[in-house]
Enzyme design. Sequence first.
Site, mmCIF file in Angstrom:
data_model
loop_
_atom_site.group_PDB
_atom_site.id
_atom_site.type_symbol
_atom_site.label_atom_id
_atom_site.label_comp_id
_atom_site.label_asym_id
_atom_site.label_seq_id
_atom_site.Cartn_x
_atom_site.Cartn_y
_atom_site.Cartn_z
ATOM 1 N N ALA A 187 61.162 31.647 52.218
ATOM 2 C CA ALA A 187 59.958 31.764 51.218
ATOM 3 C C ALA A 187 59.419 33.224 51.266
ATOM 4 O O ALA A 187 59.078 33.596 50.004
ATOM 5 C CB ALA A 187 58.849 30.733 51.379
ATOM 6 N N ARG A 209 47.804 17.313 45.858
ATOM 7 C CA ARG A 209 48.942 17.144 44.352
ATOM 8 C C ARG A 209 48.271 16.691 43.245
ATOM 9 O O ARG A 209 48.478 17.124 42.272
ATOM 10 C CB ARG A 209 49.959 16.293 45.151
ATOM 11 C CG ARG A 209 50.639 17.003 46.421
ATOM 12 C CD ARG A 209 51.899 15.876 46.862
ATOM 13 N NE ARG A 209 52.480 16.259 48.165
ATOM 14 C CZ ARG A 209 52.260 15.560 49.083
ATOM 15 N NH1 ARG A 209 51.889 14.743 49.315
ATOM 16 N NH2 ARG A 209 52.967 16.113 50.000
ATOM 17 N N ASP A 250 62.636 25.857 49.897
ATOM 18 C CA ASP A 250 62.467 25.660 50.945
ATOM 19 C C ASP A 250 63.718 26.080 51.933
ATOM 20 O O ASP A 250 64.742 26.185 51.382
ATOM 21 C CB ASP A 250 62.057 24.042 51.257
ATOM 22 C CG ASP A 250 61.413 23.734 52.677
ATOM 23 O OD1 ASP A 250 60.333 23.230 52.379
ATOM 24 O OD2 ASP A 250 62.172 23.631 53.585
ATOM 25 N N CYS A 309 47.806 25.229 57.642
ATOM 26 C CA CYS A 309 47.687 24.057 58.531
ATOM 27 C C CYS A 309 47.655 24.361 59.888
ATOM 28 O O CYS A 309 48.076 23.576 60.778
ATOM 29 C CB CYS A 309 48.789 22.958 58.211
ATOM 30 S SG CYS A 309 50.414 23.338 58.365
#
Length: 394
Positions: free
Chosen positions: A278, A208, A248, A338
């Site tokens: 998305a 970020r 989201d 991830c």
Amino acid sequence: MAEGKVWLRKGREKPLRQHHPWLFSGAIAHAEAAQDGELVAVYDSRDRFLARGYWNSQSQIQARVLSWRDEKIDLAWWRRMLLRAIQRRDNHPEDTAVRLVNAENDYLPGLIVDRYGDWLVLQALTRAIDARKQSIAVALRELTGIPNIYERSDVEARQREGLAESVGVLQGDEPPARLEIMQGGIHYWVDIRRGHKTGFYLDQRDNRRMLRELAADCKSEARLLNLFSYTGGFALAAGGGIQSVNVDSAYMALELAEANTALNKIPAASAEFIQADAFDYLRHCVDSGEQFDMVVLDPPKFAARKGQIQRAARGYKDLNLNALRIVKPGGWLMTFSCSGAISRDLFQKFVFGALVDSRRNAQIIRQLGAASDHPVALTFPEGEYLKGLLLRVE
Ligand code: SAH
């Protein structure tokens, strides 16, 4: 309780000697007096001591190593190890939210501890940690001075240990519906009872920050598409000078994202929040010819296990292809995976495949990973779940 003993099959001690912390059932010759959730000493086929860990016959990973030294694992040991992990997190004193214990990567397998202001959130991923969570909570309270400890052991991994989900207060008070934290110079509302993981994606702190630096160099009318935005982290980092569209599927996440925008004094007009899938939203952008200066793609885990890689590949390919199509020339794509079962190399191959199909060109400006409070033990490659690429798209 008496300690059990475990002997390995001949020739199966190498990973353990190289300090990999997991012992699979196939490597074990026999066990004596080993009880689920209790300590075991591990020996090679010639009866030489290798390590000490804890046992669970119900799990594929039958033992996890706590120490490679022949030492006593008592309460003092747990306190020492907890303190060591906590003391290693002092590099960002202004942050009130930080991961304090990162399981195997902090040599405390099965234990996650995150700090959110005056609350610690504990995740017990294994039977042995589950059995000790109260005494760990008491030790954490003493070592950190933080009075409230909340458990969020509502994770799929517990099923593989023969454990049900467990959520609730371990020490101190019931947490409020929202509590305020600060991480990387940004303020956030976090809901530690209902939020994802332990409440927040602490691991994206440094990425970020990198986006913030890129945004600072952008023109004021620049636009960011923040896909899989959760509570808005990347858009908040980009700041009020950028127009962000946050997408989201979870309403609860977007509600907090909107509140976070106000909390950081970002004008409401510069951030849009859209509850949508998305994949669909990206397709809609491609079809309508919409373009963005920056796109962040931070999807949930698509592959937890090897068997899910094929399906995950299709997901990553689809997302990255469409994202590459809508980045303005000279713009940025920050793309992540991830999925623990997908290596950095493999992820890069997926993105390469998408790039070829998009007929664009791109440069890797940075390889991205989890923040420094999420260390990865070099002997435990499974610990490197978060990987990403910062691409400049031509
Ligand atoms: N980038 C976020 C973390 C993303 S985690 C941050 O900085 O905090 C992944 C997010 O994807 C979750 O918030 C989850 O609600 C959302 N999600 C999962 N599947 C989705 C889908 N098909 N479409 C949109 N969002 C989805």
